[in-house]
Design a protein around this motif. Structure first.
Motif, mmCIF file in Angstrom:
data_model
loop_
_atom_site.group_PDB
_atom_site.id
_atom_site.type_symbol
_atom_site.label_atom_id
_atom_site.label_comp_id
_atom_site.label_asym_id
_atom_site.label_seq_id
_atom_site.Cartn_x
_atom_site.Cartn_y
_atom_site.Cartn_z
ATOM 1 N N GLY A 266 0.785 -1.224 0.000
ATOM 2 C CA GLY A 266 0.000 0.000 0.000
ATOM 3 C C GLY A 266 0.817 1.274 0.000
ATOM 4 N N VAL A 267 2.055 1.221 -0.495
ATOM 5 C CA VAL A 267 2.894 2.419 -0.524
ATOM 6 C C VAL A 267 3.480 2.592 -1.916
ATOM 7 C CG1 VAL A 267 3.502 2.281 1.919
ATOM 8 C CG2 VAL A 267 4.963 1.172 0.225
ATOM 9 N N LYS A 268 3.870 3.848 -2.197
ATOM 10 C CA LYS A 268 4.562 4.168 -3.436
ATOM 11 C C LYS A 268 6.039 4.346 -3.114
ATOM 12 C CE LYS A 268 4.626 7.480 -7.266
ATOM 13 N NZ LYS A 268 4.028 8.730 -7.811
ATOM 14 N N LEU A 269 6.866 3.453 -3.626
ATOM 15 C CA LEU A 269 8.285 3.455 -3.293
ATOM 16 C C LEU A 269 9.044 4.365 -4.251
ATOM 17 C CD1 LEU A 269 10.357 2.268 -1.345
ATOM 18 C CD2 LEU A 269 10.734 0.410 -2.967
ATOM 19 N N THR A 270 9.295 5.597 -3.834
ATOM 20 C CA THR A 270 10.068 6.539 -4.632
ATOM 21 C C THR A 270 11.544 6.448 -4.234
ATOM 22 O OG1 THR A 270 9.775 8.337 -3.035
ATOM 23 C CG2 THR A 270 8.080 8.082 -4.739
#
Length: 442
Positions: A266-270
Protein backbone atom coordinates in the motif's frame (compact mmCIF):
# COMPACT_ATOMS: atom_id res chain seq x y z
CA UNK A 1 1.73 68.89 20.77
CA UNK A 2 1.18 70.27 17.26
CA UNK A 3 3.65 70.66 14.42
CA UNK A 4 5.32 74.07 14.73
CA UNK A 5 6.25 76.43 11.91
CA UNK A 6 9.19 74.80 10.14
CA UNK A 7 9.38 76.99 7.09
CA UNK A 8 7.85 77.03 3.64
CA UNK A 9 7.03 73.31 3.50
CA UNK A 10 3.74 71.43 3.08
CA UNK A 11 2.78 67.74 3.13
CA UNK A 12 6.08 66.73 4.73
CA UNK A 13 6.55 62.93 4.98
CA UNK A 14 7.20 61.34 8.37
CA UNK A 15 10.18 58.96 8.04
CA UNK A 16 10.75 58.10 11.71
CA UNK A 17 8.59 58.12 14.83
CA UNK A 18 10.99 58.12 17.77
CA UNK A 19 8.56 57.71 20.68
CA UNK A 20 5.62 55.49 21.56
CA UNK A 21 2.74 55.66 24.05
CA UNK A 22 4.06 55.21 27.57
CA UNK A 23 7.51 56.66 26.82
CA UNK A 24 8.91 59.41 29.01
CA UNK A 25 10.17 62.38 27.00
CA UNK A 26 12.23 65.35 28.08
CA UNK A 27 12.31 68.93 26.84
CA UNK A 28 13.99 69.18 23.43
CA UNK A 29 14.08 65.40 22.98
CA UNK A 30 13.45 64.44 19.35
CA UNK A 31 10.07 62.83 18.88
CA UNK A 32 9.91 62.30 15.12
CA UNK A 33 11.87 62.91 11.91
CA UNK A 34 10.52 64.62 8.81
CA UNK A 35 12.07 64.64 5.36
CA UNK A 36 11.38 67.46 2.93
CA UNK A 37 12.74 67.85 -0.57
CA UNK A 38 15.65 69.84 0.82
CA UNK A 39 16.52 68.41 4.23
CA UNK A 40 15.83 65.92 7.00
CA UNK A 41 14.74 67.52 10.26
CA UNK A 42 13.90 66.28 13.73
CA UNK A 43 11.03 67.78 15.71
CA UNK A 44 11.84 68.27 19.42
CA UNK A 45 9.38 68.09 22.27
CA UNK A 46 8.62 71.50 23.79
CA UNK A 47 7.81 69.95 27.18
CA UNK A 48 8.57 66.97 29.39
CA UNK A 49 6.04 64.31 30.26
CA UNK A 50 4.70 60.86 29.42
CA UNK A 51 3.42 60.16 25.91
CA UNK A 52 -0.29 59.47 26.11
CA UNK A 53 -0.88 58.95 22.38
CA UNK A 54 0.91 59.43 19.06
CA UNK A 55 -1.09 61.01 16.28
CA UNK A 56 1.16 60.19 13.33
CA UNK A 57 2.93 57.18 11.88
CA UNK A 58 5.70 56.54 9.38
CA UNK A 59 4.52 57.47 5.89
CA UNK A 60 2.03 60.14 7.01
CA UNK A 61 2.28 63.63 5.54
CA UNK A 62 1.99 66.50 8.02
CA UNK A 63 1.59 70.27 7.90
CA UNK A 64 1.95 73.10 10.38
CA UNK A 65 -0.58 72.79 13.19
CA UNK A 66 -1.21 69.03 12.78
CA UNK A 67 -1.45 67.09 16.04
CA UNK A 68 1.70 65.03 16.62
CA UNK A 69 1.21 63.61 20.11
CA UNK A 70 -0.34 64.28 23.49
CA UNK A 71 1.61 64.43 26.75
CA UNK A 72 0.39 63.99 30.29
CA UNK A 73 2.10 64.99 33.55
CA UNK A 74 5.74 66.08 33.68
CA UNK A 75 7.16 69.57 33.52
CA UNK A 76 5.23 72.75 32.90
CA UNK A 77 3.95 73.06 29.32
CA UNK A 78 5.01 76.18 27.41
CA UNK A 79 2.14 78.22 25.92
CA UNK A 80 0.89 77.16 22.51
CA UNK A 81 2.16 80.30 20.83
CA UNK A 82 5.73 79.35 21.76
CA UNK A 83 5.59 76.26 19.59
CA UNK A 84 6.57 78.01 16.36
CA UNK A 85 9.89 78.84 18.03
CA UNK A 86 10.65 75.20 18.94
CA UNK A 87 13.15 75.02 16.12
CA UNK A 88 15.20 77.61 17.96
CA UNK A 89 15.47 75.21 20.91
CA UNK A 90 16.95 72.56 18.64
CA UNK A 91 19.39 75.07 17.19
CA UNK A 92 20.39 76.13 20.69
CA UNK A 93 21.04 72.53 21.65
CA UNK A 94 23.43 72.14 18.74
CA UNK A 95 25.41 75.16 19.96
CA UNK A 96 28.36 74.70 22.39
CA UNK A 97 27.31 74.39 26.02
CA UNK A 98 27.85 77.51 28.14
CA UNK A 99 30.45 77.49 30.86
CA UNK A 100 27.85 77.58 33.63
CA UNK A 101 24.23 76.43 33.54
CA UNK A 102 21.62 77.13 36.17
CA UNK A 103 18.21 75.76 37.03
CA UNK A 104 15.60 78.40 36.12
CA UNK A 105 13.02 78.85 38.90
CA UNK A 106 9.41 78.13 38.00
CA UNK A 107 7.40 81.38 38.08
CA UNK A 108 4.05 82.57 36.75
CA UNK A 109 3.94 83.80 33.14
CA UNK A 110 5.69 87.07 32.26
CA UNK A 111 4.47 90.44 33.40
CA UNK A 112 2.00 92.36 31.31
CA UNK A 113 3.41 93.83 28.18
CA UNK A 114 6.00 91.13 27.49
CA UNK A 115 5.42 88.88 24.48
CA UNK A 116 3.91 85.57 25.75
CA UNK A 117 6.23 83.34 23.71
CA UNK A 118 9.36 85.17 24.89
CA UNK A 119 8.18 85.06 28.49
CA UNK A 120 7.57 81.32 28.32
CA UNK A 121 11.01 80.70 26.95
CA UNK A 122 12.56 82.87 29.66
CA UNK A 123 10.55 81.47 32.56
CA UNK A 124 9.96 77.79 31.70
CA UNK A 125 11.79 75.38 34.07
CA UNK A 126 14.69 73.42 32.65
CA UNK A 127 14.46 69.79 33.87
CA UNK A 128 17.67 68.12 34.93
CA UNK A 129 18.77 65.03 33.02
CA UNK A 130 21.46 62.44 33.72
CA UNK A 131 24.60 62.53 31.60
CA UNK A 132 23.82 59.12 30.09
CA UNK A 133 20.22 59.00 28.89
CA UNK A 134 20.56 55.32 28.02
CA UNK A 135 21.18 54.62 31.71
CA UNK A 136 18.16 56.75 32.61
CA UNK A 137 15.83 54.94 30.21
CA UNK A 138 17.33 51.82 28.59
CA UNK A 139 16.06 51.17 25.08
CA UNK A 140 15.06 54.75 24.33
CA UNK A 141 15.81 56.29 20.96
CA UNK A 142 19.40 57.60 20.77
CA UNK A 143 19.89 61.37 20.80
CA UNK A 144 21.36 62.49 17.45
CA UNK A 145 20.83 65.15 14.81
CA UNK A 146 19.14 64.35 11.47
CA UNK A 147 22.48 64.59 9.66
CA UNK A 148 24.06 62.07 12.03
CA UNK A 149 21.07 59.73 11.72
CA UNK A 150 21.31 59.87 7.93
CA UNK A 151 25.06 59.26 8.13
CA UNK A 152 24.49 56.23 10.38
CA UNK A 153 21.82 54.84 8.06
CA UNK A 154 24.16 55.09 5.08
CA UNK A 155 26.81 53.08 6.99
CA UNK A 156 24.30 50.58 8.39
CA UNK A 157 25.12 51.50 12.02
CA UNK A 158 22.62 50.91 14.82
CA UNK A 159 22.77 54.08 16.90
CA UNK A 160 21.60 52.24 20.03
CA UNK A 161 25.08 50.68 20.15
CA UNK A 162 26.93 54.00 19.86
CA UNK A 163 28.02 56.00 22.92
CA UNK A 164 27.38 59.72 22.50
CA UNK A 165 30.11 62.18 23.41
CA UNK A 166 28.23 65.40 22.69
CA UNK A 167 26.22 67.58 24.98
CA UNK A 168 23.55 65.62 26.90
CA UNK A 169 25.04 62.38 25.48
CA UNK A 170 24.13 63.47 21.94
CA UNK A 171 25.73 61.27 19.29
CA UNK A 172 27.91 63.19 16.86
CA UNK A 173 29.46 62.16 13.55
CA UNK A 174 32.84 61.36 15.17
CA UNK A 175 31.10 58.87 17.49
CA UNK A 176 29.67 56.97 14.50
CA UNK A 177 33.04 56.96 12.74
CA UNK A 178 34.80 55.72 15.89
CA UNK A 179 32.23 52.92 16.27
CA UNK A 180 32.80 51.77 12.68
CA UNK A 181 36.59 51.82 13.14
CA UNK A 182 36.36 49.80 16.37
CA UNK A 183 34.04 47.29 14.73
CA UNK A 184 36.36 46.77 11.77
CA UNK A 185 39.41 46.48 14.03
CA UNK A 186 37.82 44.01 16.46
CA UNK A 187 35.94 41.91 13.91
CA UNK A 188 32.24 41.17 14.17
CA UNK A 189 30.97 41.98 17.68
CA UNK A 190 28.58 39.77 19.58
CA UNK A 191 25.16 40.29 18.10
CA UNK A 192 22.44 41.50 20.44
CA UNK A 193 19.63 39.09 21.17
CA UNK A 194 17.37 38.70 18.18
CA UNK A 195 19.41 40.44 15.51
CA UNK A 196 22.63 41.65 13.98
CA UNK A 197 24.90 44.27 15.57
CA UNK A 198 24.06 46.67 12.75
CA UNK A 199 21.18 47.59 10.51
CA UNK A 200 21.29 46.91 6.80
CA UNK A 201 20.37 49.85 4.56
CA UNK A 202 16.79 49.61 3.35
CA UNK A 203 16.29 48.79 -0.31
CA UNK A 204 15.16 51.79 -2.35
CA UNK A 205 11.51 51.84 -3.37
CA UNK A 206 10.93 51.64 -7.11
CA UNK A 207 7.80 52.79 -8.92
CA UNK A 208 7.50 49.88 -11.35
CA UNK A 209 4.24 51.26 -12.67
CA UNK A 210 6.05 53.91 -14.70
CA UNK A 211 7.56 51.17 -16.88
CA UNK A 212 4.33 49.33 -17.62
CA UNK A 213 1.24 47.74 -16.14
CA UNK A 214 1.76 46.09 -12.74
CA UNK A 215 -0.26 44.20 -10.15
CA UNK A 216 0.50 43.88 -6.44
CA UNK A 217 -0.20 40.54 -4.75
CA UNK A 218 0.37 39.88 -1.03
CA UNK A 219 2.90 37.23 -0.01
CA UNK A 220 1.43 34.12 1.56
CA UNK A 221 1.87 33.70 5.30
CA UNK A 222 4.20 30.72 4.73
CA UNK A 223 6.46 32.77 2.46
CA UNK A 224 6.56 35.63 4.96
CA UNK A 225 7.58 33.32 7.80
CA UNK A 226 10.05 31.25 5.79
CA UNK A 227 11.48 34.38 4.16
CA UNK A 228 12.38 35.88 7.52
CA UNK A 229 13.95 32.62 8.68
CA UNK A 230 15.94 32.15 5.46
CA UNK A 231 17.13 35.76 5.52
CA UNK A 232 18.35 35.37 9.10
CA UNK A 233 20.09 32.07 8.27
CA UNK A 234 21.78 33.51 5.19
CA UNK A 235 23.11 36.52 7.11
CA UNK A 236 24.19 34.71 10.28
CA UNK A 237 25.58 31.42 8.89
CA UNK A 238 28.84 31.37 6.87
CA UNK A 239 27.78 29.10 4.03
CA UNK A 240 29.95 26.76 1.97
CA UNK A 241 28.47 24.42 -0.66
CA UNK A 242 30.13 21.15 -1.72
CA UNK A 243 29.08 19.55 -5.03
CA UNK A 244 29.36 15.86 -5.88
CA UNK A 245 27.72 13.06 -7.87
CA UNK A 246 26.50 9.66 -6.74
CA UNK A 247 26.20 6.62 -9.03
CA UNK A 248 22.70 5.26 -8.32
CA UNK A 249 22.46 2.85 -11.27
CA UNK A 250 22.14 -0.31 -9.12
CA UNK A 251 19.98 1.41 -6.51
CA UNK A 252 17.47 2.54 -9.14
CA UNK A 253 17.32 -0.97 -10.60
CA UNK A 254 16.66 -2.38 -7.11
CA UNK A 255 13.93 0.21 -6.47
CA UNK A 256 12.12 -0.76 -9.64
CA UNK A 257 12.32 -4.42 -8.69
CA UNK A 258 10.60 -3.63 -5.37
CA UNK A 259 7.74 -1.60 -6.84
CA UNK A 260 5.35 -4.55 -6.94
CA UNK A 261 6.04 -5.47 -3.31
CA UNK A 262 5.58 -1.87 -2.29
CA UNK A 263 2.22 -1.64 -4.04
CA UNK A 264 1.07 -4.76 -2.22
CA UNK A 265 2.05 -3.02 1.02
CA UNK A 266 0.00 0.00 0.00
CA UNK A 267 2.89 2.42 -0.52
CA UNK A 268 4.56 4.17 -3.44
CA UNK A 269 8.28 3.45 -3.29
CA UNK A 270 10.07 6.54 -4.63
CA UNK A 271 13.78 7.32 -4.49
CA UNK A 272 13.40 9.53 -1.40
CA UNK A 273 13.16 6.74 1.25
CA UNK A 274 16.44 5.29 -0.07
CA UNK A 275 18.05 8.72 0.08
CA UNK A 276 16.84 9.27 3.65
CA UNK A 277 18.21 5.93 4.80
CA UNK A 278 21.56 6.68 3.16
CA UNK A 279 21.68 10.14 4.76
CA UNK A 280 20.86 8.65 8.16
CA UNK A 281 23.66 6.11 7.72
CA UNK A 282 26.14 8.83 6.77
CA UNK A 283 25.08 10.99 9.74
CA UNK A 284 25.65 8.04 12.08
CA UNK A 285 29.28 7.92 10.94
CA UNK A 286 29.72 11.71 10.87
CA UNK A 287 27.49 13.06 13.68
CA UNK A 288 29.00 16.56 13.52
CA UNK A 289 26.72 17.25 10.54
CA UNK A 290 23.63 16.81 12.71
CA UNK A 291 24.98 18.90 15.61
CA UNK A 292 24.07 22.50 16.43
CA UNK A 293 26.17 25.42 17.58
CA UNK A 294 25.29 26.47 21.13
CA UNK A 295 24.00 29.99 21.73
CA UNK A 296 27.33 31.01 23.30
CA UNK A 297 29.15 30.09 20.08
CA UNK A 298 31.72 28.09 22.07
CA UNK A 299 30.11 24.65 22.34
CA UNK A 300 28.50 22.03 20.10
CA UNK A 301 25.22 20.33 20.92
CA UNK A 302 25.65 16.71 19.77
CA UNK A 303 22.30 15.00 19.10
CA UNK A 304 21.80 11.29 19.66
CA UNK A 305 18.75 11.13 17.42
CA UNK A 306 18.24 11.41 13.68
CA UNK A 307 15.21 13.49 12.70
CA UNK A 308 15.41 14.61 9.06
CA UNK A 309 13.40 17.43 7.51
CA UNK A 310 12.16 17.06 3.94
CA UNK A 311 11.36 20.20 1.96
CA UNK A 312 7.89 19.98 0.38
CA UNK A 313 6.69 22.34 -2.36
CA UNK A 314 3.11 23.52 -1.72
CA UNK A 315 0.87 26.05 -3.51
CA UNK A 316 1.49 28.51 -0.66
CA UNK A 317 5.25 28.06 -0.43
CA UNK A 318 7.96 25.74 0.84
CA UNK A 319 7.49 23.87 4.14
CA UNK A 320 9.79 21.38 5.86
CA UNK A 321 8.03 18.60 7.82
CA UNK A 322 10.33 16.46 9.96
CA UNK A 323 10.48 12.64 9.89
CA UNK A 324 11.47 11.22 13.29
CA UNK A 325 14.05 8.49 13.93
CA UNK A 326 14.79 7.86 10.27
CA UNK A 327 17.67 5.53 11.21
CA UNK A 328 15.24 3.17 13.00
CA UNK A 329 12.62 2.82 10.26
CA UNK A 330 12.40 0.61 7.19
CA UNK A 331 11.99 1.76 3.59
CA UNK A 332 8.26 0.99 3.43
CA UNK A 333 7.62 2.79 6.73
CA UNK A 334 9.47 5.86 5.48
CA UNK A 335 7.60 5.76 2.17
CA UNK A 336 4.27 5.59 4.02
CA UNK A 337 5.23 8.44 6.33
CA UNK A 338 6.45 10.58 3.43
CA UNK A 339 3.11 10.18 1.67
CA UNK A 340 1.25 11.22 4.82
CA UNK A 341 3.28 14.35 5.68
CA UNK A 342 3.41 15.46 2.03
CA UNK A 343 -0.37 15.28 1.85
CA UNK A 344 -0.76 17.23 5.09
CA UNK A 345 1.68 19.84 3.82
CA UNK A 346 -0.14 20.40 0.54
CA UNK A 347 -3.49 20.56 2.35
CA UNK A 348 -2.12 23.11 4.82
CA UNK A 349 -2.75 20.82 7.80
CA UNK A 350 0.76 20.59 9.25
CA UNK A 351 1.03 21.42 12.94
CA UNK A 352 3.97 23.40 14.38
CA UNK A 353 5.29 20.23 16.01
CA UNK A 354 5.44 18.53 12.59
CA UNK A 355 8.14 21.00 11.52
CA UNK A 356 10.30 21.12 14.66
CA UNK A 357 13.23 19.12 16.00
CA UNK A 358 15.08 18.41 12.75
CA UNK A 359 18.78 17.59 12.80
CA UNK A 360 19.39 17.72 9.04
CA UNK A 361 17.35 18.76 5.98
CA UNK A 362 17.00 17.29 2.49
CA UNK A 363 15.69 19.41 -0.39
CA UNK A 364 15.04 17.52 -3.61
CA UNK A 365 14.38 19.25 -6.93
CA UNK A 366 14.88 16.07 -8.92
CA UNK A 367 11.26 15.92 -9.96
CA UNK A 368 11.51 19.37 -11.54
CA UNK A 369 14.99 19.56 -13.05
CA UNK A 370 18.24 21.42 -12.69
CA UNK A 371 21.83 20.27 -12.36
CA UNK A 372 22.92 21.83 -9.04
CA UNK A 373 21.96 24.58 -6.58
CA UNK A 374 23.08 26.10 -3.28
CA UNK A 375 20.48 25.38 -0.57
CA UNK A 376 20.38 27.65 2.50
CA UNK A 377 21.19 25.98 5.83
CA UNK A 378 18.07 25.56 7.95
CA UNK A 379 19.55 27.03 11.16
CA UNK A 380 20.04 25.95 13.94
CA UNK A 381 20.93 22.91 11.86
CA UNK A 382 24.44 23.03 10.38
CA UNK A 383 23.95 21.27 7.04
CA UNK A 384 21.40 20.73 4.28
CA UNK A 385 21.53 18.41 1.26
CA UNK A 386 20.23 19.53 -2.12
CA UNK A 387 19.42 16.89 -4.73
CA UNK A 388 18.89 17.63 -8.43
CA UNK A 389 17.63 15.50 -11.32
CA UNK A 390 19.61 12.33 -12.03
CA UNK A 391 21.06 11.92 -15.50
CA UNK A 392 22.55 9.04 -17.47
CA UNK A 393 26.15 9.82 -18.47
CA UNK A 394 29.04 7.85 -20.00
CA UNK A 395 31.54 6.88 -17.29
CA UNK A 396 34.97 5.33 -17.91
CA UNK A 397 35.24 1.98 -16.09
CA UNK A 398 38.88 1.34 -16.90
CA UNK A 399 38.21 -0.38 -20.20
CA UNK A 400 35.41 1.54 -21.86
CA UNK A 401 32.73 4.13 -21.35
CA UNK A 402 29.55 2.71 -19.85
CA UNK A 403 26.21 4.44 -19.25
CA UNK A 404 25.65 5.20 -15.53
CA UNK A 405 22.84 7.01 -13.74
CA UNK A 406 24.39 9.88 -11.77
CA UNK A 407 22.67 11.90 -9.05
CA UNK A 408 23.90 15.51 -8.44
CA UNK A 409 24.43 16.36 -4.76
CA UNK A 410 24.76 19.87 -3.29
CA UNK A 411 25.73 19.98 0.39
CA UNK A 412 25.62 23.40 2.08
CA UNK A 413 27.05 23.63 5.60
CA UNK A 414 27.89 26.05 8.39
CA UNK A 415 31.64 26.55 8.08
CA UNK A 416 31.90 27.44 11.78
CA UNK A 417 31.09 23.82 12.59
CA UNK A 418 31.85 21.78 9.47
CA UNK A 419 35.27 22.04 7.84
CA UNK A 420 35.68 21.71 4.08
CA UNK A 421 37.40 18.37 4.53
CA UNK A 422 34.44 17.03 6.54
CA UNK A 423 32.06 18.38 3.91
CA UNK A 424 33.69 16.42 1.10
CA UNK A 425 34.08 13.34 3.33
CA UNK A 426 30.34 13.40 3.93
CA UNK A 427 29.39 13.66 0.25
CA UNK A 428 31.92 10.93 -0.60
CA UNK A 429 30.51 8.67 2.12
CA UNK A 430 26.94 9.37 1.02
CA UNK A 431 27.85 8.62 -2.61
CA UNK A 432 29.33 5.27 -1.62
CA UNK A 433 26.21 4.35 0.38
CA UNK A 434 23.94 5.29 -2.51
CA UNK A 435 26.21 3.44 -4.93
CA UNK A 436 25.89 0.21 -2.93
CA UNK A 437 22.90 0.25 -0.56
CA UNK A 438 24.17 -3.01 1.02
CA UNK A 439 26.80 -0.94 2.84
CA UNK A 440 24.02 0.29 5.16
CA UNK A 441 23.90 -3.23 6.65
CA UNK A 442 27.54 -3.09 7.77
Amino acid sequence: MHLPDIGDFTDIPVIEVLVAPGDRVEVDQSILTLESDKATMEIPSPAAGEVESVGVKVGDQVNQGDLLLTLQGGAEQPPADSEPDSTAAEAAERAPAPAVTAQAPAKPPAAAGAPPGEAARRKAPVPTRPADMQAYAPGRTPHASPAVRRFARELGVDLTLVKGSGRKSRIVKDDVQSFVKQTLAAGAPQAPAGGLPFQLPAAPEVDFGKFGQVETQPLSRIKKLSGTHLHRSWLSVPHVTQFDEADITELEAFRKDQKAAAEQAGVKLTFMPFLLKAVAGALAQMPVLKASLAADGENLVMKHYTHIGVAVDTPNGLVVPVLRDVDKKGLFDLARELMAVSGKARDGKLLPGDMQGGTFTVSSLGGIGGTAFTPIVNAPEVAILGVSRSETKPVWNGEKFAPRLLLPLSLSYDHRVVDGADGVRFTTLLSSLLGDIRRLLL
